[in-house]
Design a protein around this motif. Structure first.
Motif, PDB file in Angstrom:
ATOM      1  N   ASP A  75       0.849  -1.194   0.000  1.00 46.74           N
ATOM      2  CA  ASP A  75       0.000   0.000   0.000  1.00 46.74           C
ATOM      3  C   ASP A  75       0.878   1.234   0.000  1.00 46.74           C
ATOM      4  O   ASP A  75       2.032   1.206   0.460  1.00 46.74           O
ATOM      5  CB  ASP A  75      -0.957   0.015   1.199  1.00 46.74           C
ATOM      6  CG  ASP A  75      -0.234   0.110   2.527  1.00 46.74           C
ATOM      7  OD1 ASP A  75       0.266   1.205   2.859  1.00 46.74           O
ATOM      8  OD2 ASP A  75      -0.161  -0.902   3.245  1.00 46.74           O
ATOM      9  N   SER A  76       0.365   2.318  -0.535  1.00 48.48           N
ATOM     10  CA  SER A  76       1.098   3.577  -0.572  1.00 48.48           C
ATOM     11  C   SER A  76       0.125   4.735  -0.412  1.00 48.48           C
ATOM     12  O   SER A  76      -1.046   4.647  -0.788  1.00 48.48           O
ATOM     13  CB  SER A  76       1.874   3.716  -1.887  1.00 48.48           C
ATOM     14  OG  SER A  76       0.986   3.800  -2.983  1.00 48.48           O
ATOM     15  N   ASP A  77       0.641   5.826   0.138  1.00 47.50           N
ATOM     16  CA  ASP A  77      -0.170   7.020   0.380  1.00 47.50           C
ATOM     17  C   ASP A  77       0.648   8.228  -0.050  1.00 47.50           C
ATOM     18  O   ASP A  77       1.758   8.452   0.451  1.00 47.50           O
ATOM     19  CB  ASP A  77      -0.541   7.114   1.863  1.00 47.50           C
ATOM     20  CG  ASP A  77      -1.597   8.183   2.123  1.00 47.50           C
ATOM     21  OD1 ASP A  77      -2.092   8.773   1.143  1.00 47.50           O
ATOM     22  OD2 ASP A  77      -1.914   8.431   3.306  1.00 47.50           O
ATOM     23  N   ARG A  78       0.115   8.996  -1.003  1.00 50.78           N
ATOM     24  CA  ARG A  78       0.787  10.196  -1.488  1.00 50.78           C
ATOM     25  C   ARG A  78      -0.019  11.418  -1.103  1.00 50.78           C
ATOM     26  O   ARG A  78      -1.207  11.529  -1.433  1.00 50.78           O
ATOM     27  CB  ARG A  78       0.955  10.156  -3.003  1.00 50.78           C
ATOM     28  CG  ARG A  78       1.873  11.255  -3.533  1.00 50.78           C
ATOM     29  CD  ARG A  78       1.806  11.375  -5.029  1.00 50.78           C
ATOM     30  NE  ARG A  78       0.548  12.000  -5.451  1.00 50.78           N
ATOM     31  CZ  ARG A  78       0.316  12.415  -6.691  1.00 50.78           C
ATOM     32  NH1 ARG A  78       1.215  12.245  -7.617  1.00 50.78           N
ATOM     33  NH2 ARG A  78      -0.845  12.981  -7.007  1.00 50.78           N
ATOM     34  N   LEU A  79       0.632  12.347  -0.382  1.00 54.28           N
ATOM     35  CA  LEU A  79      -0.039  13.547   0.098  1.00 54.28           C
ATOM     36  C   LEU A  79       0.633  14.781  -0.494  1.00 54.28           C
ATOM     37  O   LEU A  79       1.747  15.140  -0.095  1.00 54.28           O
ATOM     38  CB  LEU A  79       0.006  13.638   1.633  1.00 54.28           C
ATOM     39  CG  LEU A  79      -0.764  12.580   2.425  1.00 54.28           C
ATOM     40  CD1 LEU A  79       0.044  11.293   2.536  1.00 54.28           C
ATOM     41  CD2 LEU A  79      -1.095  13.100   3.825  1.00 54.28           C
ATOM     42  N   PRO A  80      -0.009  15.471  -1.449  1.00 55.94           N
ATOM     43  CA  PRO A  80       0.558  16.705  -2.013  1.00 55.94           C
ATOM     44  C   PRO A  80       0.122  17.934  -1.200  1.00 55.94           C
ATOM     45  O   PRO A  80      -1.041  18.054  -0.803  1.00 55.94           O
ATOM     46  CB  PRO A  80      -0.029  16.733  -3.422  1.00 55.94           C
ATOM     47  CG  PRO A  80      -1.316  15.987  -3.310  1.00 55.94           C
ATOM     48  CD  PRO A  80      -1.166  14.996  -2.199  1.00 55.94           C
ATOM     49  N   TRP A  81       1.082  18.841  -0.949  1.00 59.61           N
ATOM     50  CA  TRP A  81       0.826  20.050  -0.181  1.00 59.61           C
ATOM     51  C   TRP A  81       1.204  21.265  -1.029  1.00 59.61           C
ATOM     52  O   TRP A  81       2.209  21.258  -1.747  1.00 59.61           O
ATOM     53  CB  TRP A  81       1.645  20.061   1.107  1.00 59.61           C
ATOM     54  CG  TRP A  81       1.288  18.959   2.068  1.00 59.61           C
ATOM     55  CD1 TRP A  81       1.558  17.631   1.929  1.00 59.61           C
ATOM     56  CD2 TRP A  81       0.594  19.101   3.302  1.00 59.61           C
ATOM     57  NE1 TRP A  81       1.081  16.924   3.011  1.00 59.61           N
ATOM     58  CE2 TRP A  81       0.485  17.806   3.875  1.00 59.61           C
ATOM     59  CE3 TRP A  81       0.067  20.193   4.007  1.00 59.61           C
ATOM     60  CZ2 TRP A  81      -0.144  17.578   5.090  1.00 59.61           C
ATOM     61  CZ3 TRP A  81      -0.558  19.966   5.228  1.00 59.61           C
ATOM     62  CH2 TRP A  81      -0.664  18.671   5.755  1.00 59.61           C
ATOM     63  N   PHE A  82       0.391  22.354  -0.886  1.00 55.44           N
ATOM     64  CA  PHE A  82       0.653  23.584  -1.629  1.00 55.44           C
ATOM     65  C   PHE A  82       0.389  24.778  -0.723  1.00 55.44           C
ATOM     66  O   PHE A  82      -0.467  24.739   0.161  1.00 55.44           O
ATOM     67  CB  PHE A  82      -0.241  23.674  -2.872  1.00 55.44           C
ATOM     68  CG  PHE A  82      -0.063  22.554  -3.846  1.00 55.44           C
ATOM     69  CD1 PHE A  82       0.920  22.597  -4.818  1.00 55.44           C
ATOM     70  CD2 PHE A  82      -0.894  21.433  -3.796  1.00 55.44           C
ATOM     71  CE1 PHE A  82       1.089  21.560  -5.714  1.00 55.44           C
ATOM     72  CE2 PHE A  82      -0.738  20.389  -4.691  1.00 55.44           C
ATOM     73  CZ  PHE A  82       0.266  20.459  -5.655  1.00 55.44           C
ATOM     74  N   GLY A  83       1.166  25.844  -0.934  1.00 55.99           N
ATOM     75  CA  GLY A  83       0.968  27.069  -0.163  1.00 55.99           C
ATOM     76  C   GLY A  83       1.997  28.110  -0.534  1.00 55.99           C
ATOM     77  O   GLY A  83       2.809  27.935  -1.453  1.00 55.99           O
ATOM     78  N   THR A  84       1.975  29.224   0.201  1.00 59.02           N
ATOM     79  CA  THR A  84       2.967  30.267  -0.033  1.00 59.02           C
ATOM     80  C   THR A  84       4.282  29.940   0.652  1.00 59.02           C
ATOM     81  O   THR A  84       5.347  30.373   0.212  1.00 59.02           O
ATOM     82  CB  THR A  84       2.440  31.617   0.460  1.00 59.02           C
ATOM     83  OG1 THR A  84       2.116  31.506   1.857  1.00 59.02           O
ATOM     84  CG2 THR A  84       1.193  32.028  -0.317  1.00 59.02           C
ATOM     85  N   ASP A  85       4.223  29.175   1.768  1.00 61.02           N
ATOM     86  CA  ASP A  85       5.410  28.666   2.437  1.00 61.02           C
ATOM     87  C   ASP A  85       5.003  27.465   3.271  1.00 61.02           C
ATOM     88  O   ASP A  85       3.829  27.063   3.282  1.00 61.02           O
ATOM     89  CB  ASP A  85       6.091  29.741   3.289  1.00 61.02           C
ATOM     90  CG  ASP A  85       5.154  30.374   4.305  1.00 61.02           C
ATOM     91  OD1 ASP A  85       4.331  29.641   4.905  1.00 61.02           O
ATOM     92  OD2 ASP A  85       5.227  31.599   4.496  1.00 61.02           O
ATOM     93  N   ALA A  86       5.961  26.876   3.987  1.00 60.21           N
ATOM     94  CA  ALA A  86       5.687  25.651   4.736  1.00 60.21           C
ATOM     95  C   ALA A  86       4.680  25.872   5.852  1.00 60.21           C
ATOM     96  O   ALA A  86       3.933  24.943   6.217  1.00 60.21           O
ATOM     97  CB  ALA A  86       6.991  25.093   5.308  1.00 60.21           C
TER      98      ALA A  86
END
Length: 761
Positions: free
Chosen positions: A403-414
């Motif tokens: 099993d695998s889990d991919r989590l994409p994150w987006f924003g102006t900074d961390a």
């Protein structure tokens, strides 16, 4: 016309060499033991002295050195213990010198020109070879390896996976007496430092073997620069995207292995093994990316920082039982293996300077986690009916729940980044393989015959817990036959003709339709409709290893139908990258291998290979054709001085690789020198020095991939020079290795052993 003439030239050259080898062949030299006669080569080829028919070392006298390279057409063996550089090298360094194996500037490995192959450790796929295979091969010391086998025609008993065949790394030691032995080794060179310790002992009828190894590639991390260009050939507004980047990375690796065997009597043997591996890696870099219009004006540009960290942990346990029905050549073996591993990687992109509208967010991250499991049940039966007939049969169930889990994150900074739920993919993967095989080996005077058949049923697919993609399951049924006939002129020379079928299954990342959109201007995704590709090969081999000059010559033809290729094309001004069963391939090959013991102290080996490849595809997705010649040359010279200093030098050259839409841009080459000296009683202390690829200090390599709608180029500069020192110390009198049953367990690749080489990219 030129291609036809070149093929004729190679064929004539091969026939001339075959005639020459046969004309100068000496009768095999022999040894005497207990009133019997046996060739030295047969005795040396046996895995143990006992297997060769001897019980005491003093029963025979060796009058000929073991060959550095041996081949009968079906299997080529590189005897690492005969290589003076083994003590100061890792397996990846040694693989560069193995005939039939190529390692490019990015450490991608190919076997017989194919990136699809199986890699085994002692006849089975080892959990330690999972994860980042390049790092693992750099971390395993060559001093722990006895030989490397390139099995081009494995037969029915082995897994059918891998059109290039099987690469088998053998670590078993010569067996003799009982007692205790410990060996320490440490090394430091221009890009890594590490060491390992191995201890073996025997208590009654129980043999134990334990190894701990560590390697650190963060000591002197090296930088790499890379330039990529994506050119839209359709006339769209986004004509050219260019990326210039510089990166630096490292790793550290720890491996622990424990093996045990118990032989309560001569008819029964139990084995147990356990292992643990941990691999950490990191890579940081900065990239300048820009898009240009048709008039080469800048549409947008950005400066992006990259930070990649990852970790892989794996544990494994295997057990087997072998029963001999009154004699050692009539056996039944039952085996089980369990492996569990976890991988985590975090990729972070931060835009520090942007001009224009690129669609790139100031901050993006991709955090992936994978859990991998394997259960293998296998049974093998072997019966030497008489001196002329051997039958083998077996069955295997290989179940791989992942099993695998991919989590994409987006924003102006961390600090304000938000996970994009619509792009998250949490998926359960399964890959179950069920196999049956049978084979027969017979002899009639100087004639030898072999035939086998293997059937494999594969059930594989994906189930999405999170992600807007349809679940899918695919079933593959593959029948894999093989046959060979040989004629033995003498005990050391033979002529062999063979037919072999191999397959290459799509891996789960090839099938996964999940879309990767983290790279501006590019999307990548898999194809769940892929099927297994099949290769059909025929070969004719002459081999002679009976005299001071020995070698083999092989001519072969390989046809691959329904090739799995990575495909690129432009759609809506976006570069699309995926996979498809779209190609066919014809390959004509000639391999020449020679080994010459010039004197007792001087040895020279030479390997030459030439192949003509023709690949094409015509369908609704792409129309493409690629063809051309490829050459490979490898040579080794070893010399022992009167003061017992062993000197070695080696070098190799190869032309660019190619596939359906791609071709490498540069020829490759390598070279090196080494010196070693042993001290103390029984050569217990060994010091080794090595250097390689000193000039030029930095090299370049790259490739071009093209379609009617797009052209993609990739070029990079890197450092390959290396200077190293190795120290090895051994004490104790045990020379016995842990007994092995006749079982060969090979698991399916979970991503890094077969297709994971990246096609040279």
């Amino acid at each position: 016309m030129n291609a036809t003439m070149n093929l004729k030239t190679i064929a004539v050259t091969a026939l001339i060499l075959i005639s020459y080898l046969y004309s100068i062949a000496a009768e095999p030299e022999a040894t005497e033991a207990a009133g019997s006669t046996q060739t030295v080569q047969d005795a040396l080829d046996a895995d143990t002295v006992g297997m060769a028919g001897y019980t005491e070392l003093d029963d025979f006298v060796i009058v000929q050195q073991k060959k550095l390279v041996q081949s009968d057409g079906a299997k080529l063996t590189y005897n690492v213990i005969e290589d003076p550089e083994a003590g100061s090298s890792n397996i990846l360094d040694i693989l560069r010198k193995v005939p039939g194996v190529s390692v490019d500037a990015e450490d991608n490995v190919k076997v017989n020109g194919q990136s699809s192959f199986k890699i085994l450790m002692n006849g089975r796929e080892d959990p330690m070879l999972k994860g980042d295979i390049k790092t693992v091969l750099k971390s395993l010391p060559a001093a722990s390896i006895r030989k490397i086998e390139v099995i081009s025609e494995p037969g029915a008993k082995y897994e059918a996976e891998g059109t290039g065949g099987i690469l088998n790394i053998v670590t078993d030691r010569t067996q003799n007496l009982s007692g205790f032995m410990t060996q320490f080794s440490g090394w430091v060179n221009a890009y890594q430092a590490g060491g390992y310790v191995n201890a073996r002992t025997k208590a009654g009828k129980v043999m134990l073997d334990a190894t701990v190894s560590y390697n650190n590639g963060n000591v002197w991390p090296r930088s790499r620069t890379q330039t990529t260009e994506t050119e839209d050939l359709t006339g769209g507004p986004n004509h050219l995207q260019r990326s210039d980047s510089r990166s630096k990375g490292g790793w550290d690796y720890t491996g622990v292995g424990l093996n045990m065997s118990w032989e309560p009597d001569t008819l029964n043997l139990f084995t147990l093994s356990a292992n643990y591996s941990n691999n950490n890696w990191n890579n940081t870099g900065v990239e300048h990316r820009a898009m240009y219009g048709n008039d080469m004006t800048t549409l947008w540009s950005l400066l992006r920082n990259t930070d990649i960290t990852g970790r892989y942990n794996g544990v494994g346990l295997s057990a087997s039982y072998q029963h001999a029905f009154g004699r050692q050549d009539h056996t039944l073996v039952a085996s089980y293996e369990f492996d569990s591993s976890r991988q985590h990687q975090n990729t972070v992109y931060t835009v520090s300077d942007a001009d224009g509208v690129s669609g790139e967010t100031p901050f993006s991250a991709n955090r992936t986690t994978g859990n991998f499991g394997t259960h293998i049940f296998q049974i093998d039966y072997s019966n030497q009916l008489d001196s002329r007939h051997l039958i083998e049969a077996g069955a295997k169930a290989n179940m791989n729940p992942n099993d695998s889990d991919r989590l994409p994150w987006f924003g102006t900074d961390a600090s304000d980044a938000v996970m994009a739920e619509e792009l998250r993919v949490d998926v359960s993967q399964f890959k179950d393989i069920y196999a049956l095989y049978s084979s027969w080996t017979g002899s009639l005077g100087k004639w030898g015959l072999k035939a086998g058949l293997r059937y494999e049923h594969t059930r594989m697919g994906l189930k999405y817990r999170i992600g807007d993609y349809p679940d899918f399951t695919t079933r593959l049924n593959d029948i894999v036959p093989n046959a060979a006939v040989s004629y033995n002129f003498t005990g050391a020379s033979s002529l062999r003709m063979a037919y072999q079928t191999r397959i290459s299954r799509p891996q789960l990342w090839n099938l996964n339709p999940c879309v990767d959109v983290l790279t501006p201007g590019k999307v990548s995704y898999g194809n769940p409709r892929l099927k297994s590709e099949k290769s059909h090969g025929v070969s004719l081999t002459y081999s002679n290893y009976g005299g001071k000059f020995s070698g083999s010559a092989k001519v072969s033809y390989l046809y691959v139908d329904n090739m799995i290729n990575d495909v690129i094309f432009m759609k809506d001004d976006i570069l699309n990258s995926t996979y498809a069963n779209i190609g066919k391939s014809h390959s004509f090959m000639t391999d020449l291998n020679g080994d010459w013991n010039v004197t007792d102290n001087l040895r020279w080996s030479l390997y030459l290979s030439a192949s003509y490849n023709y690949m094409f595809a015509e369908n609704e997705m792409i129309t493409a054709k690629n063809c051309g010649w490829q050459y490979y040359v490898n040579t080794n010279v070893n010399y022992t001085l009167p003061c017992r200093v062993r000197l070695s030098c080696y070098g190799g050259f190869y032309t660019p690789w190619m596939d359906l839409q791609s071709k490498g841009d540069d020829n490759g080459y390598y070279y090196g020198l080494g010196a070693s000296r042993s001290f103390l009683k029984d050569d217990a202390l060994t010091l080794q020095l090595s250097l390689g690829n000193i000039l030029p200090a930095r090299r370049t390599n790259g490739y071009t991939q093209s379609d009617e709608s797009v052209r993609y180029t990739n070029r990079g500069t890197y450092s390959q020079w290396n200077v190293g020192l190795s120290v090895s110390f051994r004490f104790g009198g045990l020379k016995a290795g842990v007994r092995k049953t006749a079982a060969n367990i090979e698991k399916e690749s979970s991503g890094s052993q077969t297709g994971g080489q990246g096609g040279g990219k």
